[in-house]
Design an enzyme around this catalytic site. Structure first.
Site, mmCIF file in Angstrom:
data_model
loop_
_atom_site.group_PDB
_atom_site.id
_atom_site.type_symbol
_atom_site.label_atom_id
_atom_site.label_comp_id
_atom_site.label_asym_id
_atom_site.label_seq_id
_atom_site.Cartn_x
_atom_site.Cartn_y
_atom_site.Cartn_z
ATOM 1 N N ASP A 105 0.830 -1.206 0.000
ATOM 2 C CA ASP A 105 0.000 0.000 0.000
ATOM 3 C C ASP A 105 0.861 1.251 0.000
ATOM 4 O OD1 ASP A 105 0.764 -0.713 2.674
ATOM 5 O OD2 ASP A 105 -0.708 0.700 3.462
ATOM 6 N N ASP A 136 8.709 4.017 -1.218
ATOM 7 C CA ASP A 136 7.941 3.537 -0.065
ATOM 8 C C ASP A 136 6.639 2.912 -0.533
ATOM 9 O OD1 ASP A 136 6.886 3.176 2.461
ATOM 10 O OD2 ASP A 136 6.421 5.286 2.790
ATOM 11 N N GLU A 170 0.033 -1.141 5.785
ATOM 12 C CA GLU A 170 1.081 -0.600 6.655
ATOM 13 C C GLU A 170 0.881 0.879 6.920
ATOM 14 O OE1 GLU A 170 4.926 1.321 7.768
ATOM 15 O OE2 GLU A 170 3.647 1.657 6.004
ATOM 16 N N HIS A 440 6.403 10.239 0.758
ATOM 17 C CA HIS A 440 5.144 10.832 1.250
ATOM 18 C C HIS A 440 4.960 12.262 0.738
ATOM 19 C CE1 HIS A 440 4.159 7.953 4.842
ATOM 20 N NE2 HIS A 440 4.695 7.304 3.822
#
Length: 470
Positions: A105, A136, A170, A440
Site C-alpha cells: 500500500d 515507499d 502498513e 510521502h
C-alpha cells in the site's frame, strides 16, 4: 549445486527496461490506504472506495503472479485479505533463516498537479522510475521477488526457511495485514534469525561532518502516540468574552507542551551509532566522542540542533491538528488539538501522557490518547545477524560508512518484534535530503541505479542464506 548468480550488475549499473517496467506497472496500481475508508462498507461512499481499492490490489496481485512465475510455482502463498505471506522452504525447514517484510500500500498523492509526472502513471525515463510507492515501498516488494525469481532460476534454495510478508495496510497501522500474518507465524512457532524491513537507507550529506555516504541500518523503532487536548466552554457572543476563551485556553496548553519538550537523552543505540561513525568524523569530534560518557549532554545538544538528528535523542513533540470555533462573532463551545509524539526507547506512552498533564497544568484541559499508539522497541541493539546485513551493504555500496540507528516512524516490523533474533530496517538505496522529502511528498521516484542495487542486495542475501550455516 552452484549458487553463483549470473549477470549481477555492479553497484553503478542501472536496471534494464524490462525490470524497470515491472516496477512501473506496480506503481500504476492505485493501492492507496486511507484511514477514512470503512471496511464494513456501511457508508455508500466508503463502500465504493473500498471496492475500487480491492480492484487495484487484485490488479497488483495479478501482476506479481504473472511477472514472477517461478516464485508463484515454487513458494507457498497464503493471503490475508490483500496481504501476501510467501514461504520458501529451506533444505532444513525446522529453522527459519529470515523474515523479509515489505508493504504494497501507499499514501495518497494529494497534490497531483505539482508532480512532474502523474503520481500513478508509472513513468520510466533514462534515469528514474517515477510514481507513488517508488521508494515507499513497492520497490522493495518487487526487488525481493526479482531476486527470488533469479535465485530460483539459478537453482538456489535456502538452507533454512525464508518468509516474505507483504502487507496491504502498513500506512494505516497494519491491523488487518501485518498483525494477521504475524499471528499466523507466531501460532506456527516461527522464530527467525533475521527480520528485514524498510526504514534505514544510505544518505548523502545528511550526517553533519561525515563526507562519505552513511548507511544506517536501523535496529529498532520509536514508539507512537497521538494526544488530544480538548476544552469545553459555555460559549456565547464574542462581544462579551470571558478572560479566556476555549481557543485561548487550548492555544496556551499547546504552546506549553511544544515549548517544554521531553528531555534529551543518549540511548545505547545512539552511542553505538556514534562509535561506528567516529572514524569518519573530524579530529575534534573524534576526541569528543572519545569521552562519550562524560560528554553525553554535549553530544545530545549537538544532535538536537537539527530536526533530522534531534529525533535520535528525544521523544519528539509535533502539534499537527487544531480545531475550534464556527464563526468570527461566536465564542466557541469546544476546541481541540492533536499532538503527535514519536517516543524514544526508555520513555513510554504513559510517560508521554504524564508529561502532558504535568506541563499543561490546567484541569480544564482534557488530555487523552486518540487513535493508534505503540510503545518503542524495548531494547534496540544490533543482533547476531547485523554483521551479515552490514557486510552485504559494503558489497553493494563500498563507499558507505555503515552504522546503526532508530526508525523515527512506525513500520510493520513492530508487529513481528518477538519473531526474530535480529531486526534490521534497511534498504541500500542512496538518497539525498531532497530525495527523502519525496517520500510521502511530491515527485516520489527511484533511480534505476538504486533499484539495481536493491535487487542485487537481495540476491546476495539469498546466496548467503543458501551457503551459510548461520
Amino acid at each position: 549445486m552452484s549458487t553463483n548468480l549470473e549477470a549481477r550488475p555492479s553497484s553503478g549499473d542501472p536496471v534494464d527496461d524490462a525490470t524497470a517496467e515491472r516496477l512501473a506497472v506496480a506503481l500504476r496500481c492505485v493501492t492507496v490506504s486511507r484511514e477514512e475508508i470503512a471496511a464494513s462498507g456501511a457508508d455508500p461512499d466508503s463502500a465504493q472506495a473500498q471496492t475500487s481499492l480491492d480492484t487495484e490490489f487484485r490488479r497488483l496481485g495479478a501482476h506479481l503472479e504473472e511477472s514472477f512465475p517461478r516464485v508463484h510455482a515454487e513458494l507457498e502463498l497464503e493471503k490475508f485479505g490483500h496481504s501476501r505471506l510467501y514461504t520458501w522452504r529451506g533444505i532444513d525447514d525446522t529453522r527459519t533463516a529470515a523474515l523479509l517484510l515489505a508493504h504494497q500500500d501507499v499514501v495518497p498523492a494529494d497534490e497531483p498537479g505539482r508532480w512532474t509526472h502523474p503520481p500513478f502513471a508509472g513513468v520510466v525515463d533514462e534515469e528514474f522510475i517515477w510514481g507513488r510507492g517508488a521508494i515507499d515501498d513497492k520497490s522493495r516488494v518487487l526487488a525481493i521477488l526479482e531476486a527470488a525469481e533469479s535465485a530460483l532460476a539459478a537453482g538456489l534454495r535456502p538452507r533454512h526457511t525464508v518468509y516474505f510478508a507483504f502487507g496491504h495496510d502498513e500506512e494505516v497501522f497494519g491491523d488487518t495485514g501485518a498483525v494477521q500474518m504475524a499471528n499466523r507465524l507466531r501460532e506456527s512457532g516461527v522464530r527467525a534469525d533475521l527480520l528485514l524491513d524498510e526504514g534505514g537507507v544510505i544518505t548523502d550529506g545528511i550526517v553533519r561532518d561525515v563526507r562519505v555516504p552513511v548507511a544506517t541500518i536501523m535496529v529498532g523503532e520509536k514508539g507512537y502516540a497521538t494526544v488530544r487536548l480538548s476544552v469545553t466552554d459555555a460559549g456565547g457572543h464574542s462581544s462579551m468574552p470571558g478572560r479566556q476563551t476555549a481557543i485561548g485556553r487550548l492555544a496556551r496548553a499547546v504552546s506549553r507542551v511544544q515549548d517544554h519538550p521531553m528531555p534529551l537523552r543518549i540511548t545505547p543505540v545512539v552511542t553505538d551509532m556514534l562509535a561506528r561513525l567516529r572514524p569518519h568524523l573530524p579530529a575534534a569530534k573524534r576526541r569528543l566522542l572519545g569521552f562519550a560518557g562524560a560528554a553525553a549532554p554535549v553530544v545530545a545538544r549537538i544532535l538536537a540542533a537539527t530536526p533530522q538528528t534531534e529525533s535520535l535523542v528525544r521523544t519528539t513533540t509535533a502539534p499537527t491538528v487544531i480545531r475550534g470555533g464556527v464563526k468570527a462573532n461566536v465564542l466557541p463551545q469546544q476546541a481541540e488539538a492533536l499532538i503527535n509524539f514519536r517516543i524514544l526507547p526508555g520513555d513510554t506512552v504513559e510517560s508521554v501522557l504524564a508529561h502532558c498533564r504535568r506541563t499543561v497544568r490546567d484541569t480544564q484541559v482534557s488530555i487523552e490518547l486518540v487513535g493508534m499508539s505503540a510503545e518503542p522497541s524495548p531494547a534496540p541493539a544490533p543482533g547476531p545477524q547485523f554483521d551479515l546485513i552490514a557486510e552485504l551493504t559494503r558489497q553493494v555500496a563500498p563507499e558507505a560508512a555503515v552504522t546503526t540507528g532508530l526508525v523515527p516512524g512506525a513500520t510493520d516490523s513492530r508487529h513481528y518484534d518477538d519473531l526474530a533474533a535480529t531486526r534490521c530496517n534497511f534498504a541500500p538505496v542512496r538518497l539525498t535530503a531532497a530525495d527523502l522529502e519525496r517520500i510521502h511528498g511530491n515527485d516520489e521516484r527511484l533511480s534505476r541505479v538504486n533499484y539495481a542495487r536493491l535487487i542485487e542486495f537481495n540476491r546476495r542475501l539469498f546466496t548467503a542464506l543458501a551457503e551459510s550455516d548461520r
